[in-house]
Scaffold this active site. Structure first.
Site, PDB file in Angstrom:
ATOM      1  N   PRO A  28       0.791  -1.136  -0.008  1.00 36.33           N
ATOM      2  CA  PRO A  28      -0.024   0.089   0.034  1.00 36.33           C
ATOM      3  C   PRO A  28       0.506   1.254   0.091  1.00 36.33           C
ATOM      4  O   PRO A  28       1.824   1.408   1.129  1.00 36.33           O
ATOM      5  CB  PRO A  28      -1.290  -0.150   1.280  1.00 36.33           C
ATOM      6  CG  PRO A  28      -0.516  -1.765   1.476  1.00 36.33           C
ATOM      7  CD  PRO A  28       0.346  -2.488   1.310  1.00 36.33           C
ATOM      8  N   CYS A  29       0.245   2.076  -0.923  1.00 28.83           N
ATOM      9  CA  CYS A  29       1.065   3.448  -0.977  1.00 28.83           C
ATOM     10  C   CYS A  29       0.417   4.775  -0.416  1.00 28.83           C
ATOM     11  O   CYS A  29       1.140   5.962  -0.352  1.00 28.83           O
ATOM     12  CB  CYS A  29       1.249   3.536  -2.567  1.00 28.83           C
ATOM     13  SG  CYS A  29      -0.463   4.567  -2.782  1.00 28.83           S
ATOM     14  N   GLN A  30      -0.699   4.645   0.009  1.00 31.83           N
ATOM     15  CA  GLN A  30      -0.852   6.011   0.999  1.00 31.83           C
ATOM     16  C   GLN A  30      -0.196   6.381   2.124  1.00 31.83           C
ATOM     17  O   GLN A  30      -0.444   7.947   1.855  1.00 31.83           O
ATOM     18  CB  GLN A  30      -2.895   5.228   1.920  1.00 31.83           C
ATOM     19  CG  GLN A  30      -3.829   4.625   0.549  1.00 31.83           C
ATOM     20  CD  GLN A  30      -3.572   3.241   1.291  1.00 31.83           C
ATOM     21  OE1 GLN A  30      -2.150   2.732   1.135  1.00 31.83           O
ATOM     22  NE2 GLN A  30      -5.026   2.799   0.930  1.00 31.83           N
TER      23      GLN A  30
ATOM     24  N   VAL B  29       2.869   6.836   1.453  1.00 30.98           N
ATOM     25  CA  VAL B  29       4.532   7.681   1.208  1.00 30.98           C
ATOM     26  C   VAL B  29       4.374   8.019   0.232  1.00 30.98           C
ATOM     27  O   VAL B  29       5.293   8.974  -0.243  1.00 30.98           O
ATOM     28  CB  VAL B  29       5.566   5.831   0.876  1.00 30.98           C
ATOM     29  CG1 VAL B  29       5.630   5.814   2.042  1.00 30.98           C
ATOM     30  CG2 VAL B  29       4.882   5.229  -0.152  1.00 30.98           C
ATOM     31  N   SER B  30       2.842   8.314  -0.491  1.00 29.84           N
ATOM     32  CA  SER B  30       2.240   8.972  -1.620  1.00 29.84           C
ATOM     33  C   SER B  30       2.899  10.634  -1.203  1.00 29.84           C
ATOM     34  O   SER B  30       2.189  10.784   0.047  1.00 29.84           O
ATOM     35  CB  SER B  30       0.900   8.967  -1.836  1.00 29.84           C
ATOM     36  OG  SER B  30       0.683   9.622  -2.825  1.00 29.84           O
TER      37      SER B  30
END
Length: 166
Positions: free
Chosen positions: A82-84, A86-87
């Protein structure tokens, strides 16, 4: 197209984490001439789509509950955690325990235990500048592994062991 030698009689074995519907798997299978042999996905509707395309690949389920010493070894481990967190458009909580992006630690453990020849990670550019805290694995001797940031700042560049000086 690529330099990776493949033997059609024994394709490279791919393990897939955070698999989604299998887009990364399709790309890695194409590039490496490999075969996805298992996957890990907790979203049931999406896992059904994956299982439809890879009916012989078992779903290992929740990555936080997998005992990696019991998992069939693979040549290539892939995943897009999941990137939430680090975005650059998110809150930038980073790779920390308790965050969605902190699930990276479980992928890190899989890499340590399975020791694949190749690891393919898909994520957003913000990953390169995100703070990271990895919980200590049980039995770890707490020895430093990567003493420098992935993107060194001026302080890191002045350290002799980084620039090759004495």
């Amino acid at each position: 197209m690529h330099d990776t030698p493949t033997d059609p009689a024994s394709p490279l074995r791919i393990g897939s984490l955070f698999s989604g519907y299998g887009g990364l798997d399709l790309a890695v299978e194409h590039v490496f001439g490999g075969e996805t042999v298992w996957f890990s996905e907790i979203n049931e509707p999406v896992a059904r789509v994956f299982a439809h395309h890879w009916p012989d690949a078992p779903n290992l389920g929740d990555i936080t509950r997998i005992s990696w010493s019991q998992v069939e070894p693979v040549d290539i481990l892939i995943g897009g955690f999941p990137c939430q967190d680090v975005s650059t458009v998110g809150k930038r909580a980073g790779l920390a325990p308790g965050t969605r992006s902190g699930l990276w630690a479980h992928m890190g453990t899989a890499i340590e235990v399975l020791q694949p020849q190749w690891v393919v990670i898909e994520n957003v550019r913000g990953l390169l500048s995100s703070p990271a805290i990895r919980p200590i694995t049980e039995g770890d001797d707490n020895a430093p592994r990567n003493p420098c940031a992935a993107t060194p700042d001026d302080t890191a560049l002045k350290r002799p062991e980084i620039v090759g000086g004495s």
